[in-house]
Design an enzyme around this catalytic site. Structure first.
Site, short mmCIF file in Angstrom:
data_model
loop_
_atom_site.label_atom_id
_atom_site.label_comp_id
_atom_site.label_asym_id
_atom_site.label_seq_id
_atom_site.Cartn_x
_atom_site.Cartn_y
_atom_site.Cartn_z
N HIS A 80 -126.00 13.53 -108.07
CA HIS A 80 -125.65 12.40 -107.21
C HIS A 80 -126.88 11.49 -107.16
CE1 HIS A 80 -123.54 10.12 -104.25
NE2 HIS A 80 -124.42 10.37 -103.29
N LYS A 128 -127.79 6.86 -111.69
CA LYS A 128 -128.10 5.81 -110.71
C LYS A 128 -129.51 5.24 -110.86
CE LYS A 128 -124.86 7.52 -107.19
NZ LYS A 128 -124.55 8.88 -107.66
N CYS A 158 -118.79 7.48 -101.24
CA CYS A 158 -119.45 7.52 -102.54
C CYS A 158 -118.96 8.66 -103.44
CB CYS A 158 -120.95 7.58 -102.33
SG CYS A 158 -121.47 6.22 -101.26
N HIS A 211 -126.28 2.44 -107.24
CA HIS A 211 -125.22 3.23 -106.62
C HIS A 211 -123.93 2.42 -106.53
CE1 HIS A 211 -123.14 6.13 -104.44
NE2 HIS A 211 -123.98 6.38 -103.46
N PHE A 266 -120.78 9.41 -97.62
CA PHE A 266 -120.81 9.27 -96.16
C PHE A 266 -119.55 9.93 -95.61
CE2 PHE A 266 -123.57 5.19 -95.26
CZ PHE A 266 -124.67 5.84 -95.77
N GLU A 307 -130.17 17.65 -102.29
CA GLU A 307 -129.46 18.01 -103.53
C GLU A 307 -130.29 18.99 -104.35
OE1 GLU A 307 -128.27 14.71 -106.03
OE2 GLU A 307 -126.83 15.96 -107.12
#
Lengths: 90, 412
Positions: free
Chosen positions: B304, B336, B164, B341, B400, B315
């Site tokens: 994010h 998002k 991502c 996403h 990831f 975060e």
């Protein structure tokens, strides 16, 4: 399937796969020189023709098919042989 | 050695809200959600049946009929958005040395649909019936390859795959290529089309997705108390990155400057973020250091913010660690919340959003922010856009694998 039906079907598939108009395609049309097909296009086209007509075109023979007319001739023979075999089995 | 400066001169996108920059900007300001029930394939057996599909996508005539058939959906998105970005930049690539022009695109998984089709044919009809295009369509670098072919870009050309954070890392790498003189212009960003049986099933199995099937538009709720996972989306965000003098010389319009890229790893867990967000925090610090900013000068942070339980808390903790008291003054929002996403494309679309926010002097909101989460207690610009002329912006992307990327973007 008549010879003319085979011819029309081949032209339909060529037009769809290689993004050309029907009026640009004759028996003399060369896949590489006239339509700009590359080697991968031809591999895929041959597979599509095999699928559509339920025939096998061996690689060494496929390599010799350069024009629409040659494809049509090859398929006519293959379809007739298939019908013969099919008839024999039946 | 003085590094060369890198600016954004063109932007393009397709995403679950819209298939162009102007329409996307309109919807981001309106706080619209692009999330809806899935239609690309039969999802009746899946626990999650909604997501962010690109809608009404017609690649032709921007991509010709024959080429469309030779490209997976993610490459089509990449080329379509590139067309908008390149057109927007006004650049005529033919005027320049092609070896000074590059393309670096991020994609988390590449041509997943094509892989599935090819594998399906393998199982049902055997290896001899596989299409010769399976490999050239599924490889994740198909996007950067096809873009280079379309525009004749013969300079640096790679693909970044860090899940991502792929698009953000792709832009960071592009920035370096230009800074250090290896290229003058690079088409960069990310593209993804992973809403496929395998993509959806895999993310459900990883327990990553929201299950809010009865209310898709409110499923992506970053930093909000009732969030229950991210929403799987698809699309592309592409930017034309250009050396500053090169852009000035041709009279190009400049959206903003790309000044820094913080690139770290958590080295902790393959899917979960480090609880204290130490890797994310260092990425933000590194981006600011490279940009030459004091931490308290950052005004806006595009998070994010995926809407996962762990991720949003980590975060937030990372932002507090980095910014201290200034964290409370920082405006933070999550694109998002509206588009879901886009995995390896998300950083690209979010950089496009940052460019637009700086250009227009408006911060887009984080929507679906109803009940605050006590652990997420910053200013997330909830629900309504806010007028603010920001000049120093960070954009976070984490992936990831534990990859973290923070980009520093500023006005010129």
């Amino acid at each position: 399937m008549s010879d003319e039906q085979i011819r029309q079907k081949v032209i339909d598939i060529v037009c769809e796969h290689l993004a050309v108009n029907k009026d640009q395609v004759t028996d003399k049309t060369s896949f590489i020189e006239d339509i700009g097909a590359d080697s991968l296009d031809i591999v895929e086209l041959v597979m599509e023709l095999e699928e559509e007509f339920d025939i096998q075109i061996p690689d060494d023979q496929a390599e010799k098919i350069k024009t629409v007319g040659e494809a049509v001739e090859h398929i006519k023979v293959a379809v007739k042989n298939k019908d013969k075999d099919g008839g024999a089995k039946a | 050695m003085t590094r060369r400066r890198v600016v954004v001169t063109g932007i393009g996108t397709v995403n679950p809200l819209a298939n162009s920059v102007p329409d996307t900007w309109r919807d981001l300001l309106a706080g619209k959600s692009g999330i809806a029930p899935l239609t690309l394939f039969d999802v009746s057996k899946y626990k999650v049946r909604f997501g962010g599909e690109v809608k009404n996508f017609k690649p032709e005539p921007i991509i010709d009929h024959k080429s469309v058939r030779r490209m997976d959906r993610f490459t089509q998105f990449a080329l379509y958005a590139s067309h908008e970005a390149v057109t927007d930049s006004g650049i005529d690539f033919a005027k320049y040395d092609p070896f000074r022009l590059g393309c670096i695109i991020g994609s988390g998984v590449g041509g997943l649909a094509e892989f599935e089709d090819g594998h399906g044919t393998l199982l049902s009809k055997g290896p001899d019936r596989m299409s010769p295009f399976v490999i050239p369509k599924m490889i994740p670098n198909a996007a950067s390859g096809n873009i280079s072919i379309r525009y004749g870009l013969r300079g640096p050309n790679t693909t970044v795959s860090t899940a991502c954070s792929s698009a953000a890392h792709a832009m960071g790498d592009s920035m370096r290529q230009i800074q250090y003189g290896f290229a003058d212009v690079i088409v960069s960003g990310g593209a993804e089309a992973a809403i496929t049986p395998t993509g959806l099933g895999g993310f459900i199995a990883a327990r990553a997705l929201s299950h809010r099937n009865d209310d898709p538009a409110h499923a992506s709720r970053p930093f909000e108390k009732d969030r229950d996972g991210f929403v799987l989306s698809e699309g592309a965000g592409i930017l034309v990155l250009e050396e500053y003098e090169h852009a000035k010389k041709r009279g190009a319009k400049v959206y903003c400057e790309l000044l820094g890229c913080g690139n770290t790893a958590d080295a902790y867990h393959i899917t979960a973020p480090h609880e204290d967000g130490i890797g994310a925090a260092e990425a933000m610090r590194a981006a600011c250091r490279e940009a030459g900013w004091n931490l308290n000068e950052v005004q806006y942070l595009n998070a994010h913010g995926t809407s996962t339980g762990l991720g949003d808390v980590a975060e937030t903790k990372a932002m507090k660690q980095v910014f201290g008291d200034h964290a409370k003054k920082l405006m933070v929002s999550s694109t998002k919340s509206m588009i879901g996403h886009l995995l390896g494309a998300s950083g690209g679309v979010e950089a496009v959003a940052c460019a637009l926010m700086m250009k227009h002097g408006v911060i887009h909101p984080t929507i679906n922010h109803t009940t605050p989460d006590p652990e997420c207690d910053l200013d997330y610009v909830p629900n309504t856009p806010r007028e603010a002329r920001v000049t120093k912006v960070l954009s976070n992307s984490f992936g990831f694998g534990g990859h973290n990327c923070s980009l520093a973007l500023g006005t010129v």
